[in-house]
Structure formats: C-alpha cells, structure tokens
Design a protein around this motif. Structure first.
Motif, PDB file in Angstrom:
ATOM      1  N   LEU B  63       0.791  -1.082  -0.081  1.00  0.00           N
ATOM      2  CA  LEU B  63      -0.147   0.110   0.015  1.00  0.00           C
ATOM      3  C   LEU B  63       0.705   1.340   0.082  1.00  0.00           C
ATOM      4  CD1 LEU B  63      -2.458  -1.169   2.704  1.00  0.00           C
ATOM      5  CD2 LEU B  63      -2.957  -1.021   0.401  1.00  0.00           C
ATOM      6  N   LYS B  64       2.145   1.130   0.144  1.00  0.00           N
ATOM      7  CA  LYS B  64       2.938   2.307   0.432  1.00  0.00           C
ATOM      8  C   LYS B  64       2.955   3.552  -0.672  1.00  0.00           C
ATOM      9  CE  LYS B  64       7.785   3.094   1.726  1.00  0.00           C
ATOM     10  NZ  LYS B  64       9.172   2.379   1.959  1.00  0.00           N
ATOM     11  N   SER B  65       2.614   3.145  -1.999  1.00  0.00           N
ATOM     12  CA  SER B  65       2.674   4.236  -2.925  1.00  0.00           C
ATOM     13  C   SER B  65       1.280   4.958  -2.700  1.00  0.00           C
ATOM     14  CB  SER B  65       2.560   3.401  -4.217  1.00  0.00           C
ATOM     15  OG  SER B  65       1.720   2.585  -4.493  1.00  0.00           O
ATOM     16  N   ARG B  66       0.395   4.604  -2.117  1.00  0.00           N
ATOM     17  CA  ARG B  66      -0.807   5.177  -2.239  1.00  0.00           C
ATOM     18  C   ARG B  66      -1.217   5.776  -0.673  1.00  0.00           C
ATOM     19  NH1 ARG B  66      -5.957   2.322  -3.076  1.00  0.00           N
ATOM     20  NH2 ARG B  66      -5.072   0.374  -2.659  1.00  0.00           N
ATOM     21  N   LEU B  67      -0.457   5.522   0.295  1.00  0.00           N
ATOM     22  CA  LEU B  67      -0.751   5.692   1.606  1.00  0.00           C
ATOM     23  C   LEU B  67      -0.077   6.428   2.294  1.00  0.00           C
ATOM     24  CD1 LEU B  67      -2.684   4.590   4.022  1.00  0.00           C
ATOM     25  CD2 LEU B  67      -1.080   2.730   4.300  1.00  0.00           C
ATOM     26  N   SER B  68      -0.671   7.315   3.207  1.00  0.00           N
ATOM     27  CA  SER B  68       0.001   8.191   4.182  1.00  0.00           C
ATOM     28  C   SER B  68      -0.778   8.415   5.668  1.00  0.00           C
ATOM     29  CB  SER B  68      -0.158   9.862   3.398  1.00  0.00           C
ATOM     30  OG  SER B  68       0.434  10.741   4.360  1.00  0.00           O
ATOM     31  N   ILE B  69       0.127   8.262   6.499  1.00  0.00           N
ATOM     32  CA  ILE B  69      -0.183   8.307   7.881  1.00  0.00           C
ATOM     33  C   ILE B  69       0.429   9.257   8.646  1.00  0.00           C
ATOM     34  CG2 ILE B  69      -0.518   7.236  10.203  1.00  0.00           C
ATOM     35  CD1 ILE B  69      -0.671   4.511   8.686  1.00  0.00           C
ATOM     36  N   SER B  70      -0.579  10.339   9.285  1.00  0.00           N
ATOM     37  CA  SER B  70       0.091  11.563   9.951  1.00  0.00           C
ATOM     38  C   SER B  70      -0.666  11.716  11.419  1.00  0.00           C
ATOM     39  CB  SER B  70       0.001  12.745   9.237  1.00  0.00           C
ATOM     40  OG  SER B  70      -1.267  13.136   8.787  1.00  0.00           O
ATOM     41  N   ARG B  71      -0.263  12.959  12.188  1.00  0.00           N
ATOM     42  CA  ARG B  71      -0.971  12.912  13.084  1.00  0.00           C
ATOM     43  C   ARG B  71      -0.996  14.356  13.545  1.00  0.00           C
ATOM     44  NH1 ARG B  71       3.554  10.595  17.524  1.00  0.00           N
ATOM     45  NH2 ARG B  71       4.880  12.292  17.380  1.00  0.00           N
ATOM     46  N   ASP B  72      -1.823  14.916  14.759  1.00  0.00           N
ATOM     47  CA  ASP B  72      -1.646  16.014  15.424  1.00  0.00           C
ATOM     48  C   ASP B  72      -1.854  15.809  16.966  1.00  0.00           C
ATOM     49  OD1 ASP B  72      -2.233  18.282  16.492  1.00  0.00           O
ATOM     50  OD2 ASP B  72      -3.694  19.052  15.030  1.00  0.00           O
ATOM     51  N   THR B  73      -0.667  15.612  17.339  1.00  0.00           N
ATOM     52  CA  THR B  73      -0.606  15.325  18.923  1.00  0.00           C
ATOM     53  C   THR B  73      -1.454  16.291  20.007  1.00  0.00           C
ATOM     54  OG1 THR B  73       1.540  16.478  19.368  1.00  0.00           O
ATOM     55  CG2 THR B  73       1.539  14.010  18.504  1.00  0.00           C
ATOM     56  N   SER B  74      -1.533  17.497  19.518  1.00  0.00           N
ATOM     57  CA  SER B  74      -2.175  18.470  20.033  1.00  0.00           C
ATOM     58  C   SER B  74      -3.799  18.279  20.225  1.00  0.00           C
ATOM     59  CB  SER B  74      -1.939  19.928  19.761  1.00  0.00           C
ATOM     60  OG  SER B  74      -2.464  20.058  18.385  1.00  0.00           O
ATOM     61  N   LYS B  75      -4.082  17.583  19.222  1.00  0.00           N
ATOM     62  CA  LYS B  75      -5.586  17.061  19.197  1.00  0.00           C
ATOM     63  C   LYS B  75      -5.814  15.677  19.303  1.00  0.00           C
ATOM     64  CE  LYS B  75      -6.792  20.837  15.916  1.00  0.00           C
ATOM     65  NZ  LYS B  75      -7.475  21.147  14.639  1.00  0.00           N
ATOM     66  N   SER B  76      -4.686  14.874  19.681  1.00  0.00           N
ATOM     67  CA  SER B  76      -4.844  13.513  19.904  1.00  0.00           C
ATOM     68  C   SER B  76      -5.690  12.849  18.604  1.00  0.00           C
ATOM     69  CB  SER B  76      -5.519  13.250  21.188  1.00  0.00           C
ATOM     70  OG  SER B  76      -4.644  13.640  22.260  1.00  0.00           O
ATOM     71  N   GLN B  77      -4.969  13.309  17.572  1.00  0.00           N
ATOM     72  CA  GLN B  77      -5.555  12.588  16.432  1.00  0.00           C
ATOM     73  C   GLN B  77      -4.553  11.936  15.430  1.00  0.00           C
ATOM     74  OE1 GLN B  77      -7.921  15.946  14.868  1.00  0.00           O
ATOM     75  NE2 GLN B  77      -9.919  15.092  15.597  1.00  0.00           N
ATOM     76  N   VAL B  78      -4.854  10.865  14.597  1.00  0.00           N
ATOM     77  CA  VAL B  78      -4.037  10.370  13.571  1.00  0.00           C
ATOM     78  C   VAL B  78      -4.854  10.346  12.385  1.00  0.00           C
ATOM     79  CG1 VAL B  78      -2.954   8.219  13.077  1.00  0.00           C
ATOM     80  CG2 VAL B  78      -2.825   8.905  15.369  1.00  0.00           C
ATOM     81  N   PHE B  79      -4.306  10.453  11.355  1.00  0.00           N
ATOM     82  CA  PHE B  79      -4.926  10.631   9.979  1.00  0.00           C
ATOM     83  C   PHE B  79      -4.219   9.460   9.093  1.00  0.00           C
ATOM     84  CE2 PHE B  79      -6.552  14.419  11.741  1.00  0.00           C
ATOM     85  CZ  PHE B  79      -5.387  15.226  12.108  1.00  0.00           C
ATOM     86  N   LEU B  80      -5.448   8.934   8.378  1.00  0.00           N
ATOM     87  CA  LEU B  80      -5.005   8.183   7.258  1.00  0.00           C
ATOM     88  C   LEU B  80      -5.531   8.680   5.808  1.00  0.00           C
ATOM     89  CD1 LEU B  80      -5.358   4.344   7.066  1.00  0.00           C
ATOM     90  CD2 LEU B  80      -6.475   5.740   5.390  1.00  0.00           C
ATOM     91  N   LYS B  81      -4.499   8.779   4.988  1.00  0.00           N
ATOM     92  CA  LYS B  81      -4.937   9.162   3.663  1.00  0.00           C
ATOM     93  C   LYS B  81      -4.454   8.058   2.392  1.00  0.00           C
ATOM     94  CE  LYS B  81      -5.064  14.304   4.485  1.00  0.00           C
ATOM     95  NZ  LYS B  81      -6.383  14.379   4.445  1.00  0.00           N
ATOM     96  N   MET B  82      -5.500   7.743   1.809  1.00  0.00           N
ATOM     97  CA  MET B  82      -4.922   6.705   0.635  1.00  0.00           C
ATOM     98  C   MET B  82      -5.612   7.148  -0.422  1.00  0.00           C
ATOM     99  SD  MET B  82      -5.116   2.559   0.634  1.00  0.00           S
ATOM    100  CE  MET B  82      -6.775   2.338   1.047  1.00  0.00           C
ATOM    101  N   ASN B  83      -4.834   7.214  -1.493  1.00  0.00           N
ATOM    102  CA  ASN B  83      -5.562   7.912  -2.519  1.00  0.00           C
ATOM    103  C   ASN B  83      -5.691   6.611  -3.847  1.00  0.00           C
ATOM    104  OD1 ASN B  83      -3.012   6.996  -4.102  1.00  0.00           O
ATOM    105  ND2 ASN B  83      -2.093   9.126  -3.595  1.00  0.00           N
TER     106      ASN B  83
END
Lengths: 106, 116
Positions: B63-83
């Motif tokens: 999935l590596k070519s389509r996937l991105s994981i990031s976070r906002d520690t101040s909001k205690s949130q993790v994000f997934l984006k897949m195209n």
C-alpha cells in the motif's frame, strides 16, 4: 514477506471441548505471535501476546504455545461466549495476520 | 480509559482519496504508536501502516505508494489518507494502539464503501 497459514478455517465443537487452532509462519518468527478474538460486528480483542502471555482480563481457559514457526491457541473448555473468529498476528518482521478460524458451537 | 474512535466518509468514489481520522483518549500519541488495520467484507485483517511515538511512519509495502499516515498530537488525532481508491478497498478500517508488536486497544472501526 512472512506468510501466516492458519488452520482450520472453520471449527465446530461442543461446550466443554478442548479446542486448538494453529498458525504456521513461513519463516522463523521466534515468539513474536499474538492471538486475537473477533466477535461478530466487533473489533478484535487481544487474547495472547508473544506466543504464550495471557492479556490482562482474559480467562485462563485461553492459552498459547509455540515458537519458531509453529504456534497453537488452546481453549481448554469451550464456552458459548467463545463463538468468534480467531486470528493470529506475527510481529517479527512487519505485521502479518493469519486468515482466521471461525469457531462455532456444535 | 484507553479509547480510539475512527471517523470519516462512509462512501468514496473510485479513483478518489480516502481520509480517515482516529481520535484517541486515555493515552498520549507522543508515548504510544498507532496502527491502521483494515478488513474487507467477510475477509481477514490487513495491517496497513503505523505512526510511531516519535512521529516516523512505516507502511505495508503493498500500500506504500498510495498511503500516508500523519498525526496532530495537540488534538490527539491520527490521520490516514489513501489515494486512487478502487472497489477492493471497500473495508472496515480500524485504528489501534500499537506497542512492542501488540495491538492492545482498537477502535470500533469505520466502514468505507468504494462505489460510484
């Protein structure tokens, strides 16, 4: 990539039976193997980690064994609430799940 | 009490991008890692990737070519984006707390259907 072969894919047993589920790794994963229980419509629940360590709060009828490439989850006395699908997960090299074992009461 | 909750659109069109949010409570993202796992209907589980407590990421090679994981520690949130989503990406997407190879807490899952 490490492949996990889980067997059987389906299991029907009676209340009180001893049940075993197996996972075989395509290469040595030491003891880096976890077992999960997933009931219908729910998220998976950790039962066993690192092959044989019982997660807090899990009944002692669940146990795990094995090392290297061959691992077993045992339910010593099957209870009605154990109806679920069980998955193994290796975490020696990246993470790979087994294909699952659906357990039903006979 | 450790909790994770996934949120995002239930329906995504083919070729579009999936964006999911995992909101956590009861633990810190700077001390714990979070992993994403998905489960197609009636099928098994697939590890997608993880964001480590230090902020680095690792992805399933498939999935590596389509996937991105990031976070906002101040909001205690993790994000997934897949195209470039396709129908085979239809699944329930789970976020999990992940440490020392153990996923010990899971969200309830977000159902995503890829369809026009």
């Amino acid at each position: 990539d490490i492949q996990m072969t889980q067997s059987p894919s389906f299991l029907s047993a009676s209340v009180g039976d001893r049940v075993t589920i197996n996972c075989k790794a395509s290469q040595n994963i030491n003891r880096y193997l976890n077992w999960y229980q997933q009931k219908l419509g729910e998220a998976p629940k950790l039962l066993i980690y690192n092959a044989n360590s019982l997660q807090t709060g899990i009944p002692s009828r669940f146990s795990g064994s094995g090392s290297g490439t061959d691992f077993t989850l045992t339910i010593s006395s099957l209870q009605p609430e154990d109806v679920a699908t069980y998955f193994c997960l290796q975490h020696n090299s990246w993470l790979t799940f087994g294909s699952g074992t659906k357990l039903e009461i006979k | 009490q450790v909790q994770l909750k996934e949120s995002g659109p239930g329906l995504v069109q083919p070729s579009q991008t999936l964006s999911l949010t995992c909101t956590v409570s009861g633990f810190s993202l700077t001390s714990n890692s979070v992993s994403w796992v998905r489960q197609p209907p009636g099928k098994g589980l697939e590890w997608m990737g993880a964001i480590w407590s230090g902020g680095s990421t690792d992805y399933n090679s498939a999935l590596k070519s389509r996937l991105s994981i990031s976070r906002d520690t101040s909001k205690s949130q993790v994000f997934l984006k897949m195209n470039s989503l396709q129908t085979e990406d239809t699944a329930i997407y789970f976020c999990t707390r992940f440490g020392l190879g153990v996923m010990d807490a899971w969200g309830q899952g977000a159902s995503v259907t890829v369809s026009s």
